[in-house]
Design a protein around this motif. Structure first.
Motif, short mmCIF file in Angstrom:
data_model
loop_
_atom_site.label_atom_id
_atom_site.label_comp_id
_atom_site.label_asym_id
_atom_site.label_seq_id
_atom_site.Cartn_x
_atom_site.Cartn_y
_atom_site.Cartn_z
N ILE A 263 2.71 -8.14 -6.17
CA ILE A 263 3.12 -6.83 -6.64
C ILE A 263 4.64 -6.71 -6.57
CG2 ILE A 263 3.06 -4.38 -6.03
CD1 ILE A 263 0.19 -4.63 -5.57
N VAL B 104 -2.29 -0.95 -13.95
CA VAL B 104 -2.17 -2.22 -13.23
C VAL B 104 -3.56 -2.83 -13.03
CG1 VAL B 104 -1.55 -3.22 -11.01
CG2 VAL B 104 -0.05 -1.57 -12.08
N LEU C 33 6.99 3.70 -9.43
CA LEU C 33 5.66 4.27 -9.26
C LEU C 33 4.64 3.31 -9.87
CD1 LEU C 33 4.28 6.86 -8.29
CD2 LEU C 33 4.60 7.78 -10.56
N VAL C 34 3.66 2.88 -9.08
CA VAL C 34 2.66 1.94 -9.56
C VAL C 34 1.30 2.62 -9.51
CG1 VAL C 34 1.63 -0.32 -9.23
CG2 VAL C 34 4.00 0.03 -8.65
N VAL C 35 0.65 2.75 -10.67
CA VAL C 35 -0.69 3.34 -10.71
C VAL C 35 -1.58 2.46 -11.58
CG1 VAL C 35 0.07 5.72 -10.39
CG2 VAL C 35 -0.14 4.81 -12.69
N ASN C 36 -2.90 2.57 -11.40
CA ASN C 36 -3.78 1.79 -12.27
C ASN C 36 -4.54 2.67 -13.26
OD1 ASN C 36 -5.84 2.81 -10.65
ND2 ASN C 36 -7.01 0.93 -10.76
N THR C 37 -4.04 3.90 -13.45
CA THR C 37 -4.58 4.74 -14.52
C THR C 37 -3.73 4.56 -15.78
OG1 THR C 37 -3.25 6.51 -13.63
CG2 THR C 37 -5.54 6.49 -13.00
N ASP D 72 -11.15 7.66 -15.22
CA ASP D 72 -9.75 7.62 -15.60
C ASP D 72 -9.56 8.71 -16.65
OD1 ASP D 72 -7.16 7.10 -16.22
OD2 ASP D 72 -7.61 5.37 -17.46
N ASN E 165 -10.11 6.08 -10.72
CA ASN E 165 -10.07 4.82 -11.47
C ASN E 165 -10.29 3.61 -10.56
OD1 ASN E 165 -9.89 3.47 -13.85
ND2 ASN E 165 -7.68 3.38 -13.89
N TYR F 97 -3.75 10.49 0.89
CA TYR F 97 -4.27 10.86 -0.42
C TYR F 97 -5.58 11.62 -0.27
CZ TYR F 97 -0.87 7.63 -2.40
OH TYR F 97 0.28 7.02 -2.75
N MET G 155 0.81 -1.20 0.00
CA MET G 155 0.00 0.00 0.00
C MET G 155 0.85 1.27 0.00
SD MET G 155 -3.32 -0.78 2.21
CE MET G 155 -2.54 -2.23 2.86
N GLU G 156 2.10 1.13 -0.36
CA GLU G 156 2.95 2.31 -0.49
C GLU G 156 2.69 2.95 -1.85
OE1 GLU G 156 5.53 -1.18 0.83
OE2 GLU G 156 3.70 -0.80 -0.30
N GLN G 157 2.97 4.24 -1.95
CA GLN G 157 2.73 4.88 -3.24
C GLN G 157 3.81 4.49 -4.23
OE1 GLN G 157 3.37 8.34 -1.31
NE2 GLN G 157 5.26 8.88 -2.33
N THR H 17 -6.21 4.32 -7.85
CA THR H 17 -5.01 5.13 -7.74
C THR H 17 -5.29 6.31 -6.82
OG1 THR H 17 -4.34 4.49 -9.95
CG2 THR H 17 -3.31 6.46 -9.03
N THR I 267 -2.47 6.93 -17.67
CA THR I 267 -1.35 7.86 -17.69
C THR I 267 -0.96 8.16 -16.25
OG1 THR I 267 -2.90 9.69 -17.74
CG2 THR I 267 -2.03 8.96 -19.85
N ILE I 268 0.20 8.73 -16.08
CA ILE I 268 0.60 9.16 -14.74
C ILE I 268 0.35 10.66 -14.66
CG2 ILE I 268 2.42 9.17 -13.03
CD1 ILE I 268 3.82 7.06 -14.76
N PRO I 269 -0.50 11.10 -13.74
CA PRO I 269 -0.78 12.52 -13.65
C PRO I 269 0.50 13.32 -13.41
CG PRO I 269 -2.29 11.27 -12.29
CD PRO I 269 -1.27 10.32 -12.79
#
Lengths: 111, 179
Positions: free
Chosen positions: A69, A87, A9-13, B76, B147, B142, A1-3, B174, A15-17
């Motif tokens: 993960i 992801v 960097l792991v995101v599930n979008t 998203d 998403n 956060y 659960m770390e960012q 996210t 793109t990366i904002p």
């Protein structure tokens, strides 16, 4: 659960904002199958008669997911990625009490 | 000489059989205790489920009041541009109906139509998973979770000889922090 998991960097979008994706390095994945010992299975079986949450199975899946993960991130690091985008998680129960956790995403270079 | 030839295999055999004997003892204990636990479930599992739902709802409402909005969205893209930090967060809950509820579900299944009691159980588990995702987001600092995806998977697959009847509800998304 770390960012960031070990600097990646792991995101599930998609793109990366706030960052630009410069290169995609293909799909990376990590999976794990874990089970609790038979004593836990018995106590959780008894608890299931009463209904409600099965706390030990929740913990089991949490630990397994961390491991999945971790493997995905290790694969991404091997490819020289800086982030993993989009992801997805999948779960399947192989037998009673043993669950396969599968995490996959796209390794990218982002700046 | 012949005595040892008999004793050693017997000793090894009994050591190997010990875990199985223990399991058999547990099985007999289970068979004995099961009717009593089913009666317990008949009296208390409905109240237990209602308490669980009330607890989740009250936590959800208090969190929404403190933030002023619900942090979860399924969007998203199209999100705000002043994001400084992001990262994946998740929360999972393994949640099952009591065997009394399963019995009611079985009878409902014979009649047909909607099986409200099982729907209620799964909805309770799903609400709990989403609430934990919100709490994870807050505890990781956060502001929003974008998403969000929710998966439900069966812990007792078809064909497996399992006494555990439960689903795992898994919510992930996210987390983003605004600058």
């Amino acid at each position: 659960m770390e960012q960031t998991v070990q600097g990646i960097l792991v995101v599930n979008t998609e793109t990366i904002p706030g960052m630009m994706i410069t290169e995609t390095l293909g799909v990376v994945s990590g999976s794990t199958v874990r089970a609790k010992n038979v004593g836990r299975d018995i106590t959780q079986g008894l608890r299931n008669i009463m209904g409600g949450e099965l706390v030990k199975y929740t913990e089991l899946l949490e630990e397994s997911r961390q491991e999945a993960i971790g493997r995905m991130v290790a694969e991404a690091m091997g490819r020289g990625a800086t982030a993993i985008v989009n992801v997805r998680f999948a779960t399947s129960a192989v037998t009673a009490g043993a669950a396969e956790l599968f995490a996959y995403g796209t390794a990218v270079k982002a700046e | 000489m012949t005595e040892w030839a008999v004793i050693i295999p017997l000793a090894i055999g009994s050591i190997c059989a010990l875990p199985l004997l223990l399991l058999a003892a547990f099985g007999m204990l289970y068979a004995f205790a099961y009717p009593f636990m089913l009666i317990w479930a008949f009296f208390f599992s409905g109240k237990r489920l209602d308490d669980q739902i009330a607890d989740t709802t009250s936590r959800e409402i208090s969190l929404r009041d403190s933030l002023g909005r619900d942090p979860l969205t399924t969007l998203d893209g199209g999100y705000r541009t002043d994001i400084t930090e992001c990262g994946v967060i998740w929360a999972g809950v393994v949640f099952g109906p009591s065997h009394w509820h399963l019995l009611i579900g079985f009878i409902n299944n014979l009649i047909g139509g909607s099986i409200d009691i099982l729907q209620k159980v799964v909805a309770a588990g799903r609400a709990e998973a989403m609430q934990r995702l919100r709490e994870n987001a807050v505890s990781n600092g956060y502001d929003d979770v974008i998403n969000v995806r929710i998966d439900t998977s069966d812990m007792a697959p078809q064909g497996a000889q399992s006494k555990v009847k439960a689903v795992e509800v898994f919510a992930y998304g996210t987390g983003v922090k605004y600058g």
